[in-house]
Design a protein around this motif. Structure first.
Motif, short mmCIF file in Angstrom:
data_model
loop_
_atom_site.label_atom_id
_atom_site.label_comp_id
_atom_site.label_asym_id
_atom_site.label_seq_id
_atom_site.Cartn_x
_atom_site.Cartn_y
_atom_site.Cartn_z
N TRP A 114 3.07 1.57 -9.03
CA TRP A 114 2.62 0.42 -8.25
C TRP A 114 1.27 0.64 -7.57
N SER A 115 1.03 1.83 -7.04
CA SER A 115 -0.14 2.06 -6.19
C SER A 115 -1.46 1.74 -6.89
N GLY A 116 -1.60 2.18 -8.14
CA GLY A 116 -2.86 2.00 -8.85
C GLY A 116 -3.20 0.54 -9.08
N ILE A 117 -2.26 -0.20 -9.63
CA ILE A 117 -2.54 -1.60 -9.93
C ILE A 117 -2.66 -2.42 -8.65
N PHE A 118 -1.93 -2.02 -7.59
CA PHE A 118 -2.07 -2.70 -6.30
C PHE A 118 -3.49 -2.51 -5.76
N ALA A 119 -4.02 -1.29 -5.86
CA ALA A 119 -5.37 -1.01 -5.38
C ALA A 119 -6.40 -1.81 -6.16
N LEU A 120 -6.19 -1.99 -7.47
CA LEU A 120 -7.12 -2.77 -8.27
C LEU A 120 -7.10 -4.25 -7.90
N LEU A 121 -5.90 -4.79 -7.65
CA LEU A 121 -5.78 -6.22 -7.42
C LEU A 121 -6.00 -6.61 -5.97
N ALA A 122 -5.58 -5.75 -5.04
CA ALA A 122 -5.61 -6.14 -3.63
C ALA A 122 -6.57 -5.32 -2.79
N GLY A 123 -7.21 -4.34 -3.37
CA GLY A 123 -8.10 -3.51 -2.58
C GLY A 123 -7.34 -2.44 -1.83
N LYS A 124 -7.98 -1.86 -0.84
CA LYS A 124 -7.38 -0.75 -0.10
C LYS A 124 -6.41 -1.25 0.95
N ASP A 125 -5.22 -1.60 0.50
CA ASP A 125 -4.11 -2.00 1.37
C ASP A 125 -4.58 -2.96 2.46
N PRO A 126 -4.92 -4.20 2.08
CA PRO A 126 -5.40 -5.16 3.08
C PRO A 126 -4.30 -5.51 4.07
N SER A 127 -4.71 -6.15 5.15
CA SER A 127 -3.73 -6.53 6.16
C SER A 127 -2.70 -7.48 5.55
N PRO A 128 -1.42 -7.12 5.59
CA PRO A 128 -0.40 -7.95 4.96
C PRO A 128 -0.11 -9.19 5.81
N PRO A 129 0.41 -10.23 5.19
CA PRO A 129 0.71 -11.45 5.94
C PRO A 129 1.89 -11.29 6.90
N PHE A 130 2.76 -10.30 6.64
CA PHE A 130 3.93 -10.10 7.49
C PHE A 130 4.03 -8.64 7.90
N GLN A 131 4.70 -8.41 9.02
CA GLN A 131 4.96 -7.06 9.50
C GLN A 131 6.45 -6.76 9.34
N LEU A 132 6.75 -5.61 8.76
CA LEU A 132 8.14 -5.19 8.63
C LEU A 132 8.60 -4.65 9.99
N PRO A 133 9.57 -5.28 10.63
CA PRO A 133 9.97 -4.85 11.98
C PRO A 133 10.37 -3.38 12.00
N GLU A 134 9.96 -2.68 13.05
CA GLU A 134 10.32 -1.27 13.20
C GLU A 134 11.83 -1.08 13.26
N SER A 135 12.54 -2.08 13.80
CA SER A 135 13.99 -1.96 13.93
C SER A 135 14.69 -1.90 12.58
N ILE A 136 14.04 -2.38 11.54
CA ILE A 136 14.64 -2.34 10.19
C ILE A 136 14.63 -0.92 9.65
N GLY A 137 13.66 -0.12 10.10
CA GLY A 137 13.61 1.28 9.68
C GLY A 137 13.58 1.45 8.18
N HIS A 138 14.45 2.35 7.69
CA HIS A 138 14.55 2.63 6.25
C HIS A 138 15.80 2.00 5.64
N TRP A 139 16.40 1.03 6.31
CA TRP A 139 17.62 0.42 5.79
C TRP A 139 17.43 -0.26 4.44
N PRO A 140 16.28 -0.90 4.15
CA PRO A 140 16.12 -1.43 2.79
C PRO A 140 16.22 -0.35 1.72
N ALA A 141 15.63 0.82 1.99
CA ALA A 141 15.70 1.92 1.02
C ALA A 141 17.12 2.42 0.87
N ILE A 142 17.89 2.45 1.98
CA ILE A 142 19.29 2.86 1.90
C ILE A 142 20.08 1.89 1.04
N ALA A 143 19.89 0.59 1.26
CA ALA A 143 20.61 -0.42 0.48
C ALA A 143 20.27 -0.30 -1.00
#
Length: 454
Positions: free
Chosen positions: A134-163
């Motif tokens: 993912w990283s390579g093609i993302f850098a080509l299409l979106a540049g150097k990790d531009p400001s995302p439209p949403f922020q992932l809440p800190e309270s969510i932590g790593h629970w998506p990865a666990i699921a």
């Protein structure tokens, strides 16, 4: 304190310490009791040795040494190459051979990535950071990790990865179609698109480090490697990055424990013991599809049980105000055990499927091509048929498990030295965790030799 030690007795009772270890197509006709006893004693002696180590020596042991400065390197090209290889595998999964043992989609996922790459990252460091698709093609299409439209809440932590980790492992353990090339290609393509969309929404670095389970999984195991690449190449005792890690979030600590719990159940659910508990004749196994609910329930229960038992081991002796922090720090010290069980469990299948992967690379469409000039090549399993070769395989698995536990014990003492001022206090704090690891060693070695029926 009395009630705590009563709980400890239940926590360490062998019927609860269901360790995960090996996988084989035959019962090992070896004096395994000797190996189990020897492995257990090696871990016990490590506990005793660690108890006499001074804080200063423990810190020195896990201090890295810079070797040489390194030039700046861009990972975009290796990631783009990985993306190309991934979609080539997707194409082969959809239109290539239907046999999983001849299709690079199945062999690439389960043999190349899940076994080979994971073990290489545990030894040499986080190669996945260079190879994720993912990283390579993302850098080509979106540049150097531009400001995302949403922020992932800190309270969510790593629970998506666990699921996602639980979903992936549940599919791999419970599904009869887990190696089907077409199904893997469809799911792999959907997962790639899902991950890329989440990177666009929440930021590439944020989602990869907190939501993408392979990045989190391999990133944790890569902390075991003695090598670290940065502005300089650093080398130290395996696990030094665990010893020097800041306190992880609760969700990341649980992720580390779930790695071990999932490996535990992956070995347990294949045994005669487990099948008998389900009321199934191990010699007349009806297939995975007949026990999907039981398998998924067992996976969840074992992981919850392991997390609870490990927390109790820390809570029994931890200072009241530091229990949570110490639990989170100590959770990372079991990573060498998780890697050791991963190696021990998959070694036999890697020895066979690695040969199939070589043939498939030489003949990806199964049309008679031979790009590697292998000539007549016959996949062999003959090393499972003689005592001498089985002994070598078993000793390799057993050695991996024992070494993983030894390193975990040393790391656990090193982490405890940050919370307790004297060696006596460290020793007392380590009694429950040491008993946990000794029991896990013994049962892990036993599971290497126990008959499998699934």
């Amino acid at each position: 304190m009395t009630h705590k030690w009563l709980l400890a007795l239940f926590a360490f009772f062998p019927s609860f310490a269901l360790a995960h270890a090996g996988q084989q197509g035959l019962i090992l006709l070896l004096p395994t009791q000797i190996y189990i006893l020897s492995g257990g004693l090696a871990v016990v002696l490590t506990v005793v040795l660690a108890a006499f180590m001074k804080h200063r020596f423990l810190k020195t042991l896990f201090t890295p040494h810079p070797i040489a400065p390194l030039p700046a390197a861009r990972q975009i090209f290796t990631s783009l190459a990985s993306t190309f290889a991934f979609f080539a595998m997707i194409w082969l999964g959809l239109f290539g051979p239907h046999d999983p043992l001849a299709n690079l989609m199945s062999l690439g996922v389960w043999t190349g990535v899940w076994i080979g790459l994971v073990l290489l990252c545990g030894i040499f460091g986080n190669l996945w950071a260079w190879l994720n698709p993912w990283s390579g093609i993302f850098a080509l299409l979106a540049g150097k990790d531009p400001s995302p439209p949403f922020q992932l809440p800190e309270s969510i932590g790593h629970w998506p990865a666990i699921a996602l980790l639980m979903g992936f492992n549940g599919f791999g353990i419970a599904s009869a179609a887990a190696t089907d090339p077409q199904l893997l290609a469809i799911l792999g393509c959907l997962y790639w698109m899902f991950t890329f969309v989440m990177m666009m929404l929440f930021g590439a670095e944020t989602w990869l480090q907190r939501g993408e389970f392979l990045t989190v999984f391999i990133g944790l195991l890569a902390k075991i490697s003695p090598f670290q690449r940065g502005e300089t190449l650093n080398i130290g005792c395996p696990g030094w990055r665990i010893a020097q890690s800041p306190t992880p979030s609760l969700s990341l600590a649980l992720f580390a424990l779930i790695l071990l719990g999932t490996g535990t159940f992956d070995g347990l659910n294949e045994t005669f013991f487990w099948l008998i508990q389900l009321g199934i004749n191990p010699l007349d196994f009806p297939g995975r599809s007949a026990i999907v609910p039981q398998t998924l329930t067992g996976l969840i229960v074992v992981n919850i049980g392991l997390c609870v038992i490990f927390y109790l081991c820390v809570w029994l002796t931890a200072p009241a105000k530091q229990t949570g922090e110490l639990f989170r720090r100590q959770a990372l010290t079991i990573l060498p055990i998780a890697l050791a069980y991963h190696f021990a469990h998959f070694l036999p299948s890697f020895l066979v499927d690695g040969q199939y992967a070589l043939v498939a690379l030489s003949n990806p469409l199964n049309n008679g091509a031979d790009y590697f000039n292998l000539g007549p090549f016959f996949v062999t399993t003959g090393f499972f048929n003689t005592t001498a070769t089985v002994r070598v395989i078993f000793l390799s698995q057993a050695s991996g498990i024992v070494l993983g536990h030894i390193l975990a014990i040393l790391l656990s003492h090193r982490v405890a030295s940050d919370f307790f001022a004297t060696r006596r206090a460290v020793l007392i704090s380590q009694i429950p965790l040491s008993a946990f690891m000794i029991g896990y060693t013994i049962l892990g070695l036993w599971l290497l030799a126990t008959p499998k029926g699934a």
